[in-house]
Design a protein around this motif. Structure first.
Motif, short mmCIF file in Angstrom:
data_model
loop_
_atom_site.label_atom_id
_atom_site.label_comp_id
_atom_site.label_asym_id
_atom_site.label_seq_id
_atom_site.Cartn_x
_atom_site.Cartn_y
_atom_site.Cartn_z
N ALA A 180 0.82 -1.21 0.00
CA ALA A 180 0.00 0.00 0.00
C ALA A 180 0.86 1.26 0.00
O ALA A 180 0.53 2.26 -0.65
N LEU A 181 1.98 1.23 0.73
CA LEU A 181 2.89 2.38 0.72
C LEU A 181 3.52 2.57 -0.66
O LEU A 181 3.69 3.71 -1.12
N GLY A 182 3.89 1.47 -1.30
CA GLY A 182 4.39 1.60 -2.66
C GLY A 182 3.37 2.27 -3.57
O GLY A 182 3.71 3.15 -4.36
N HIS A 183 2.12 1.88 -3.42
CA HIS A 183 1.01 2.48 -4.17
C HIS A 183 0.95 3.99 -3.91
O HIS A 183 0.87 4.82 -4.83
N ALA A 184 0.99 4.35 -2.64
CA ALA A 184 0.83 5.77 -2.27
C ALA A 184 2.03 6.60 -2.70
O ALA A 184 1.87 7.73 -3.20
N TYR A 185 3.24 6.06 -2.51
CA TYR A 185 4.43 6.83 -2.89
C TYR A 185 4.50 7.03 -4.40
O TYR A 185 4.92 8.09 -4.88
N ILE A 186 4.11 6.02 -5.18
CA ILE A 186 4.08 6.19 -6.63
C ILE A 186 3.11 7.29 -7.01
O ILE A 186 3.40 8.16 -7.84
N SER A 187 1.93 7.28 -6.39
CA SER A 187 0.91 8.27 -6.70
C SER A 187 1.35 9.68 -6.35
O SER A 187 0.96 10.65 -6.99
N SER A 188 2.18 9.81 -5.30
CA SER A 188 2.60 11.14 -4.85
C SER A 188 3.91 11.59 -5.50
O SER A 188 4.46 12.63 -5.12
N GLY A 189 4.43 10.79 -6.44
CA GLY A 189 5.63 11.21 -7.17
C GLY A 189 6.92 10.92 -6.44
O GLY A 189 7.92 11.61 -6.68
N ARG A 190 6.98 9.91 -5.56
CA ARG A 190 8.20 9.59 -4.82
C ARG A 190 8.57 8.12 -5.13
O ARG A 190 8.41 7.23 -4.29
N PRO A 191 9.07 7.87 -6.33
CA PRO A 191 9.26 6.48 -6.79
C PRO A 191 10.32 5.70 -6.02
O PRO A 191 10.19 4.50 -5.84
N GLN A 192 11.40 6.38 -5.58
CA GLN A 192 12.45 5.65 -4.88
C GLN A 192 11.92 5.03 -3.59
O GLN A 192 12.17 3.86 -3.29
N GLU A 193 11.16 5.82 -2.82
CA GLU A 193 10.57 5.30 -1.59
C GLU A 193 9.53 4.21 -1.90
O GLU A 193 9.39 3.24 -1.14
N ALA A 194 8.85 4.39 -3.03
CA ALA A 194 7.88 3.37 -3.43
C ALA A 194 8.58 2.05 -3.70
O ALA A 194 8.14 0.98 -3.23
N LEU A 195 9.72 2.10 -4.43
CA LEU A 195 10.43 0.87 -4.76
C LEU A 195 10.98 0.19 -3.51
O LEU A 195 10.99 -1.05 -3.41
N GLU A 196 11.43 0.98 -2.53
CA GLU A 196 11.95 0.39 -1.30
C GLU A 196 10.87 -0.43 -0.59
O GLU A 196 11.13 -1.54 -0.10
N ASN A 197 9.65 0.10 -0.55
CA ASN A 197 8.56 -0.62 0.10
C ASN A 197 8.12 -1.83 -0.71
O ASN A 197 7.84 -2.90 -0.16
N ILE A 198 8.08 -1.68 -2.04
CA ILE A 198 7.69 -2.81 -2.89
C ILE A 198 8.70 -3.94 -2.75
O ILE A 198 8.33 -5.12 -2.61
N PHE A 199 9.99 -3.60 -2.77
CA PHE A 199 11.03 -4.62 -2.66
C PHE A 199 10.97 -5.31 -1.29
O PHE A 199 11.14 -6.54 -1.18
N ALA A 200 10.70 -4.53 -0.21
CA ALA A 200 10.58 -5.13 1.12
C ALA A 200 9.41 -6.11 1.17
O ALA A 200 9.51 -7.20 1.73
#
Length: 708
Positions: A180-200
């Motif tokens: 869900a955080l990956g979803h939210a970070y992608i939507s807010s334009g913060r892809p690096q943080e999104a990838l960190e959560n997706i990878f975790a």
């Protein structure tokens, strides 16, 4: 582009919500970067509008297909009712889980219901202290905020959920929160943080394989082919997935595969095939009461018509999707539909309708802070104002569109994503190799155990066979000893019976005759008695009777006819003695040898004599037929009567010695007896098969034939 971002956000959460590997979201992000780069290409001018529109069509399609990994939560009315029933009876963590499930499910069906459940989530947050429960509640709140456009609030709630999930050591919750955080970070334009959560989240899911996840991943592979514009591969892979799903409990996943295949056929301009599969997808969405998927189905059908140049038919499909979009209430998709319709109105030269749709999309995007959706609205407005001849507004919105393309999100590093994906794939291959080596070692150990088991079973079998052989051998010896003992006993009893009968015959017959003769002789001295002639005549009669009695006793002991002429003449003499009887006895012979061995003739005669006596005494027979049939190495004797049948077991249960004598003599002859009789049935057949010289068997047997 905002539509794609927020839809990818939904895909990440939906995938991990149902336990699917987060590689789905990673693929979505890679596809987004590639498509974004194509849109941002500076060489594409206003005259390249068709190219850009085609790119945007696939952006929007990507939005819809990102939902293929959505969880298998109940979305029918019955499913929602089941969750509500569970909520009413639960408390603590169970209640938190139920509220999360209801909030998530309602976001795909009815936004008003989702608001009601979210209100209960907020109330429970103020009362709950358990870490796992708080993790579920904050996750439900974060997903609700994210899906309704409040991204900052959603990220804040999801980070709170992550803290409580770590505190509670609940990996099954943590993987959903990371998604869900990956979803939210992608939507807010913060892809690096999104990838960190997706990878975790992906790392957590590596050790949890199951069939449902496999099918969902395969579905996403087809979607990846679609994103790479490898349409034929997408179709072939999707059809293979449908075959794998057929007849399983996961056929509901086919809904999303239909959409993949339909879009691919549409891109290949094969409208009929595309329409066939999207129609199946729409029917599946209706059957599952999935409002979001139903709206997506109409949207994809509209996209197919648009790709084929059938713009008015495409608009009709978007209009059909509108009530379902509003039912779900997700502003991301409503805005996407509106500016897509605005583009289609431009193509049909309905410029004013295009302006109206574009302004409505822009207003809603601003209301919910959906900055990434501004680009689509700006471009569609610029094109329609240009069509109306309002070049001032056209220039204004084209400038806003150019500025929107330079957003931070679209300039994010694709290299970072590629590096993280490579890292994941490398680690995954290493783990797979370790698993394979472990599996080989396990199989080798199992094979050794199997060999040892087989060897042990073989040894046990051999010992068991040896023991069984010894036991059977001993039992056979015991049976043989008992049989011989019974033979000896029967022989002795037979001899004793013969002696008793001989003594009885002498006493009762000869004894009485001798006494009568003595009295006759003494009466000669009596004066005044009968004349001497009369006494001598009477004495002569007594002497004749004594002679007949002696002959009868001698015949019973050993018939002279048997000694001189053989079995058949001796039996005929027996029959002549029974001539006064009411029984008709006949003897026939075929190829019968003139004489047999002396002892064998006596034994055979005694067997037949004993059996005839039994038939005459007990069977009530009227006719008896005796047949002698000679063969090369065997003699067969058959005695058939028309008397009453009987139970064969009576022969062995009885106290008499007749049957025992027969058995003893059968054993001496090495012969076999077959007896065919049955209680309640007329007629009995008694057969002796007696080997002749050169055909003597090891021992005599007495058998019973099946009744006819």
């Amino acid at each position: 582009m905002l539509v794609l971002v927020l839809s990818l956000q939904a895909a990440v959460q939906a995938a991990l919500k149902n336990g699917i590997t987060a590689i789905i979201a990673l693929k979505s992000f890679v596809s987004l970067s590639a498509l974004s780069a194509s849109v941002a290409r500076p060489e594409l001018k206003t005259n390249d509008y068709l190219y850009l529109m085609k790119g945007r069509v696939f952006f929007v399609v990507a939005i819809l297909l990102c939902w293929i990994a959505s969880p298998s939560l109940p979305q029918s009315a019955a499913g929602i009712d089941s969750l509500q029933h569970r909520l009413a009876k639960s408390s603590g963590k169970d209640k938190a889980v139920a509220l999360y499930d209801l909030t998530y499910a309602s976001l795909r069906v009815d936004i008003n219901k989702a608001k009601e459940y979210h209100s209960q989530v907020l109330t429970m947050l103020d009362e709950e202290t358990d870490a796992a429960s708080l993790a579920y509640l904050h996750m439900a709140s974060g997903i609700f905020f994210s899906r309704t456009g409040l991204l900052d609030s959603g990220i804040l709630s999801l980070n709170e959920a992550k803290k409580f999930a770590l505190q509670a050591n609940a990996p099954e919750v943590l993987v959903k929160i990371n998604a869900a955080l990956g979803h939210a970070y992608i939507s807010s334009g913060r892809p690096q943080e999104a990838l960190e959560n997706i990878f975790a989240g992906l790392k957590i899911l590596e050790s949890n394989p199951d069939k449902e996840m496999e099918l969902k991943l395969r579905t996403n592979v087809a979607w990846a082919y679609l994103e790479l514009k490898q349409y034929r591969d997408c179709i072939n892979y999707g059809l293979e997935n449908l075959r794998l799903m057929e007849g399983t409990q996961y056929e509901w996943i086919a809904l999303y595969t239909y959409n993949n295949i339909a879009v691919s056929y549409g891109a290949l301009k094969q409208v009929d095939s595309a329409k066939f599969f999207i129609d199946k997808g729409i029917r599946a969405a209706q059957a599952n009461n999935d409002m979001q998927s139903l709206a997506n189905g109409y949207f994809i059908l509209g996209t197919i018509y648009a790709e084929a140049g059938k713009y008015r038919e495409a608009i009709e499909q978007y209009i059909k999707a509108r009530p379902y979009r509003e039912k779900v209430g997700n502003p991301f998709f409503i805005v996407s539909d509106l500016y897509t319709m605005s583009d289609l109105y431009y193509k049909t030269k309905d410029y004013q309708k295009g302006v109206n749709a574009g302004l409505e999309a822009l207003t809603m995007a601003k209301r919910y802070g959906l900055a990434l959706k501004f680009e689509g609205a700006y471009e569609s407005l610029g094109r329609n104002y240009e069509g109306l001849g309002d070049y001032k507004n056209a220039s204004k919105y084209f400038q806003l569109w150019a500025a929107a393309k330079d957003s931070v999100y679209k300039n994010s590093s694709a290299n970072a994503m590629a590096e993280m994906r490579t890292k994941f794939e490398t680690e995954k291959k290493g783990q797979q190799l370790a698993i394979q080596n472990s599996e080989l070692a396990r199989k080798e150990a199992e094979l050794q155990i199997t060999y040892l088991t087989i060897a042990a079973m073989l040894i046990i079998f051999i010992f068991s066979a040896m023991i069984l052989f010894l036991v059977r051998s001993r039992m056979q010896k015991n049976r043989l000893a008992l049989f011989k003992e019974a033979q000896i006993r029967a022989t002795i009893e037979s001899q004793e019976n013969e002696r008793q009968r001989f003594a009885r015959d002498l006493h009762d017959g000869m004894g009485q005759l001798i006494s009568a003769l003595r009295l006759t002789i003494h009466s000669l001295d009596s004066p005044g008695g009968q004349s001497a002639v009369s006494h001598f005549s009477k004495a002569e009669t007594l002497l004749n009777d004594m002679h007949q009695e002696i002959r009868s006793i001698a015949f019973n002991l050993m018939p002279q006819t048997l000694v001189k002429n053989g079995v058949i003449p001796a039996l005929k003499e027996v029959i002549n003695r029974l001539s006064s009887s009411a029984i008709n006895i006949t003897i026939t012979s075929f190829e019968m040898p003139e004489r047999l061995d002396h002892l064998k003739e006596i034994a055979l005669y005694r067997i037949l004599q004993e059996w005839l006596n039994n038939v005459i005494k007990y069977s009530n027979a009227k006719n008896i037929e005796i047949q002698f049939v000679g063969h090369e190495n065997e003699l067969t004797v058959i005695i058939e009567d028309d008397g009453d049948g009987f139970d064969q077991s009576l022969l062995t249960r009885g106290d008499g010695h007749g049957w025992k004598n027969i058995q003893s003599r059968v054993s001496f002859l090495h012969a076999t007896i077959y007896l065919d009789t049955q209680p309640g049935r007329k007629g009995t057949s008694f057969t002796i098969n007696m080997p002749m010289a050169g055909a003597v068997s090891s021992e005599g047997k007495v058998l019973a034939l099946p009744t006819r």
